[in-house]
Design a protein around this motif. Structure first.
Motif, PDB file in Angstrom:
ATOM      1  N   TYR A  31       0.829  -1.200   0.000  1.00  0.00           N
ATOM      2  CA  TYR A  31       0.000   0.000   0.000  1.00  0.00           C
ATOM      3  C   TYR A  31       0.868   1.257   0.000  1.00  0.00           C
ATOM      4  CZ  TYR A  31      -3.838  -3.053   1.565  1.00  0.00           C
ATOM      5  OH  TYR A  31      -4.783  -4.033   1.658  1.00  0.00           O
TER       6      TYR A  31
ATOM      7  N   ARG B 296      -3.535   3.127   1.772  1.00  0.00           N
ATOM      8  CA  ARG B 296      -3.940   2.878   3.148  1.00  0.00           C
ATOM      9  C   ARG B 296      -3.921   4.176   3.942  1.00  0.00           C
ATOM     10  NH1 ARG B 296       1.332   0.198   6.296  1.00  0.00           N
ATOM     11  NH2 ARG B 296       2.497   2.138   6.356  1.00  0.00           N
TER      12      ARG B 296
ATOM     13  N   PHE C 195      -3.366   4.912   8.065  1.00  0.00           N
ATOM     14  CA  PHE C 195      -2.958   4.146   9.233  1.00  0.00           C
ATOM     15  C   PHE C 195      -2.410   5.118  10.267  1.00  0.00           C
ATOM     16  CE2 PHE C 195      -0.047   0.492  10.835  1.00  0.00           C
ATOM     17  CZ  PHE C 195      -0.987   0.161  11.793  1.00  0.00           C
TER      18      PHE C 195
ATOM     19  N   ALA D 256      -7.631   3.182  10.718  1.00  0.00           N
ATOM     20  CA  ALA D 256      -6.952   2.190   9.890  1.00  0.00           C
ATOM     21  C   ALA D 256      -7.903   1.826   8.761  1.00  0.00           C
ATOM     22  CB  ALA D 256      -6.603   0.949  10.704  1.00  0.00           C
ATOM     23  N   ASP D 257      -7.470   1.991   7.538  1.00  0.00           N
ATOM     24  CA  ASP D 257      -8.349   1.661   6.420  1.00  0.00           C
ATOM     25  C   ASP D 257      -7.506   1.358   5.185  1.00  0.00           C
ATOM     26  OD1 ASP D 257     -10.762   1.239   5.060  1.00  0.00           O
ATOM     27  OD2 ASP D 257     -11.681   2.990   6.008  1.00  0.00           O
ATOM     28  N   VAL D 258      -8.095   0.597   4.272  1.00  0.00           N
ATOM     29  CA  VAL D 258      -7.390   0.203   3.045  1.00  0.00           C
ATOM     30  C   VAL D 258      -8.350   0.240   1.862  1.00  0.00           C
ATOM     31  CG1 VAL D 258      -5.669  -1.294   4.158  1.00  0.00           C
ATOM     32  CG2 VAL D 258      -7.898  -2.233   3.568  1.00  0.00           C
TER      33      VAL D 258
ATOM     34  N   LYS E 293     -16.484   3.234  -0.407  1.00  0.00           N
ATOM     35  CA  LYS E 293     -15.390   4.113   0.015  1.00  0.00           C
ATOM     36  C   LYS E 293     -15.872   5.553  -0.044  1.00  0.00           C
ATOM     37  CE  LYS E 293     -12.623   0.514  -0.130  1.00  0.00           C
ATOM     38  NZ  LYS E 293     -12.131  -0.160   1.056  1.00  0.00           N
TER      39      LYS E 293
ATOM     40  N   ARG F  55     -12.809   6.445   4.196  1.00  0.00           N
ATOM     41  CA  ARG F  55     -13.480   5.540   5.136  1.00  0.00           C
ATOM     42  C   ARG F  55     -14.231   4.472   4.345  1.00  0.00           C
ATOM     43  NH1 ARG F  55     -15.995   5.686  10.600  1.00  0.00           N
ATOM     44  NH2 ARG F  55     -15.019   3.731  11.225  1.00  0.00           N
ATOM     45  N   SER F  56     -14.101   3.224   4.767  1.00  0.00           N
ATOM     46  CA  SER F  56     -14.811   2.119   4.116  1.00  0.00           C
ATOM     47  C   SER F  56     -16.031   1.719   4.927  1.00  0.00           C
ATOM     48  CB  SER F  56     -13.899   0.895   3.999  1.00  0.00           C
ATOM     49  OG  SER F  56     -12.715   1.210   3.315  1.00  0.00           O
TER      50      SER F  56
ATOM     51  N   PHE G 245     -15.528  -2.865   9.193  1.00  0.00           N
ATOM     52  CA  PHE G 245     -14.471  -3.019   8.187  1.00  0.00           C
ATOM     53  C   PHE G 245     -13.087  -2.763   8.777  1.00  0.00           C
ATOM     54  CE2 PHE G 245     -11.795  -1.882   4.566  1.00  0.00           C
ATOM     55  CZ  PHE G 245     -12.044  -2.962   3.727  1.00  0.00           C
TER      56      PHE G 245
ATOM     57  N   ALA H  23      -9.098  -4.012   8.037  1.00  0.00           N
ATOM     58  CA  ALA H  23      -7.985  -3.076   7.787  1.00  0.00           C
ATOM     59  C   ALA H  23      -6.943  -3.173   8.905  1.00  0.00           C
ATOM     60  CB  ALA H  23      -8.522  -1.649   7.653  1.00  0.00           C
TER      61      ALA H  23
ATOM     62  N   LEU I 247      -3.055  -4.467   8.543  1.00  0.00           N
ATOM     63  CA  LEU I 247      -1.983  -3.535   8.884  1.00  0.00           C
ATOM     64  C   LEU I 247      -1.292  -3.939  10.195  1.00  0.00           C
ATOM     65  CD1 LEU I 247      -3.808  -0.231   7.832  1.00  0.00           C
ATOM     66  CD2 LEU I 247      -2.159  -1.560   6.511  1.00  0.00           C
TER      67      LEU I 247
END
Lengths: 295, 295
Positions: free
Chosen positions: A79, A108, A110, A115-117, A148, A161-162, B210, B214, B218
């Motif tokens: 990422y 990502r 973080f 924390a999101d991807v 997203k 944000r997911s 979610f 993530a 991570l």
């Protein structure tokens, strides 16, 4: 497209893949779309799955975006961090030895608080912004399995944000006690907007979803309306989360599958917001063309 | 037990059934528990499934509660309306011609603003109240596949709300992208309480779920903590909905499976609430004994 004369670009997600052959002018000259998403392919089956694309669409640089670059895909592409623009994606391209192929990195965020991807949506969102299809600064929603919400600033992804909206709806439809009620197509009519409004006005999603069953049993929710109402509940909760990311007066753009952006546009209307819609395929191709120019 | 000398009482739910043979003094003299819940039985297989119980536990009035009385069960017993006490359940017993058997009705609430149903929990909750195991007026939570929050007034169910907590957790565990992360046992430790606290303090469940993925990708959420955190998120959202039903100073009782009431007691502690726990089996048997006395 300075150096690349021919390219095969692939938007390769969890459940589907869409591949496009582009000529030196960046025009689509051939395409392939099927259900061979990453999860349908054995862990050692990716070479063969890539060969299928080569066989169908021919030679040229193979540029792959989406879950194909995840730890469950062909080759993992690390990422890149936010803020991430097209230059960041280009610098993070993972070239694969022995193949004329590269994988677009995911993005990502973080921090201590978040924390999101994402993988795949970044090409569409940054492509749409760089091509002038959406504003370079504003809020973008890419609805889907994992929706997203992206805060764009100066053409780069600043934060996102997911939300598990699409996956939760699919789980409820396929495997839950509501299953038999959720097979009608979802359109942005009164039942959908009733669900949206309910989730916008109160935080009781996991109880409101059960009312689909109770109202159905008691004859208060018609079988043809249940899916739209349940979808509306989930989309309303999604909007509530996404809208909280941005300032009140930010422009809102929707990028993705036209059926979904249509539903979200209607839901945003229920929240008193206007939005613009961009077809995800058009946005993906715009992003790929701009990446190719940077190579 | 005035008129009934021997009884077989069955708590027959969606996924399990538990049957108890009671003697004339209401003591449990034999029992059967298996996974032959309503959904595991063909629509025309209920006679045989009832015969299995007769064969194992013998003669006497067969008193059946739970989903066995639903439109997917043996014989449908219409719902009774709130407010519903044990007398209401007794008056609504559906006796089955040709069998020495009766089905306990479910309870519904059906107003302009609210539609909800329960089947099975009413025997436990009303039994616990009538037997003095919990206060006759207060808030009762029966955690489970579809958690029930019940407002009791004078020993009757005045109102209630269902929350899909257990079913959503099971769907995520069995079929979702989080599936591989959710197989550790859930205990009420720090990760569980972190999830509870998050859902109590903000309304972002479908996004917070979610973050399990993530944060896992991570390296910020240990594999052994993910299930507890995800469960905590769902239970926190459940509490938020349930606690809104009652006044601040209402006593709170938890009735049901001891593992689940333990989790919910810990979650309520995180919300600054004390609660008492009652084993659902004990509550069910109390309810059945009191129904038998009214026959």
């Amino acid at each position: 497209m300075a150096k690349v004369s021919r390219c095969i670009a692939v938007d390769w997600g969890t459940t589907n893949r869409r591949a496009y052959a582009l000529n030196a002018q960046g025009e689509v000259v051939d395409r392939l779309a099927d259900g061979r998403g990453v999860l349908s392919i054995e862990r050692n089956g990716f070479h063969a799955a890539v060969d299928e694309i080569r066989f169908a669409l021919g030679d040229g640089l193979l540029l792959l975006a989406g879950m194909i670059g995840s730890n469950r895909g062909w080759v993992e592409a690390p990422y890149v961090d936010c803020p991430a623009g097209l230059d960041t994606l280009c610098a993070g391209l993972k070239f694969i030895d022995g193949s004329d192929a590269a994988i677009v990195p995911g993005v990502r965020i973080f921090t201590k608080w978040q924390a999101d991807v994402m993988r795949g949506e970044e090409v569409q969102v940054l492509g749409a912004a760089a091509a002038g299809l959406i504003p370079e600064t504003g809020l973008v929603c890419h609805p889907g399995t994992h929706s997203k919400w992206v805060l764009l600033g100066g053409g780069a992804i600043g934060s996102f944000r997911s939300v598990m909206t699409g996956e939760l709806f699919a789980l409820l439809k396929k495997h839950s006690i509501l299953s038999e009620q959720l097979h009608a197509p979802v359109s942005p009519g009164a039942s959908f907007l009733e669900g949206v409004g309910r989730s916008l006005s109160r935080c009781e999603l996991t109880a409101d979803l059960f009312t689909v069953r109770a109202r159905g049993l008691l004859g208060e929710l018609a079988p043809e309306d249940a899916a739209a109402f349940a979808s509306g509940l989930l989309v309303g909760a999604d909007l509530r989360i996404g809208l909280a990311l941005a300032e009140e007066d930010h422009p809102i753009a929707l990028v993705g599958d036209p059926h979904l952006t249509g539903l979200y546009a209607a839901a945003l209307g229920e929240a008193g917001k206007t939005s613009t819609e961009v077809d995800g395929e058009q946005a993906f191709l715009a992003g790929i063309r701009l990446l190719l120019e940077k190579l």
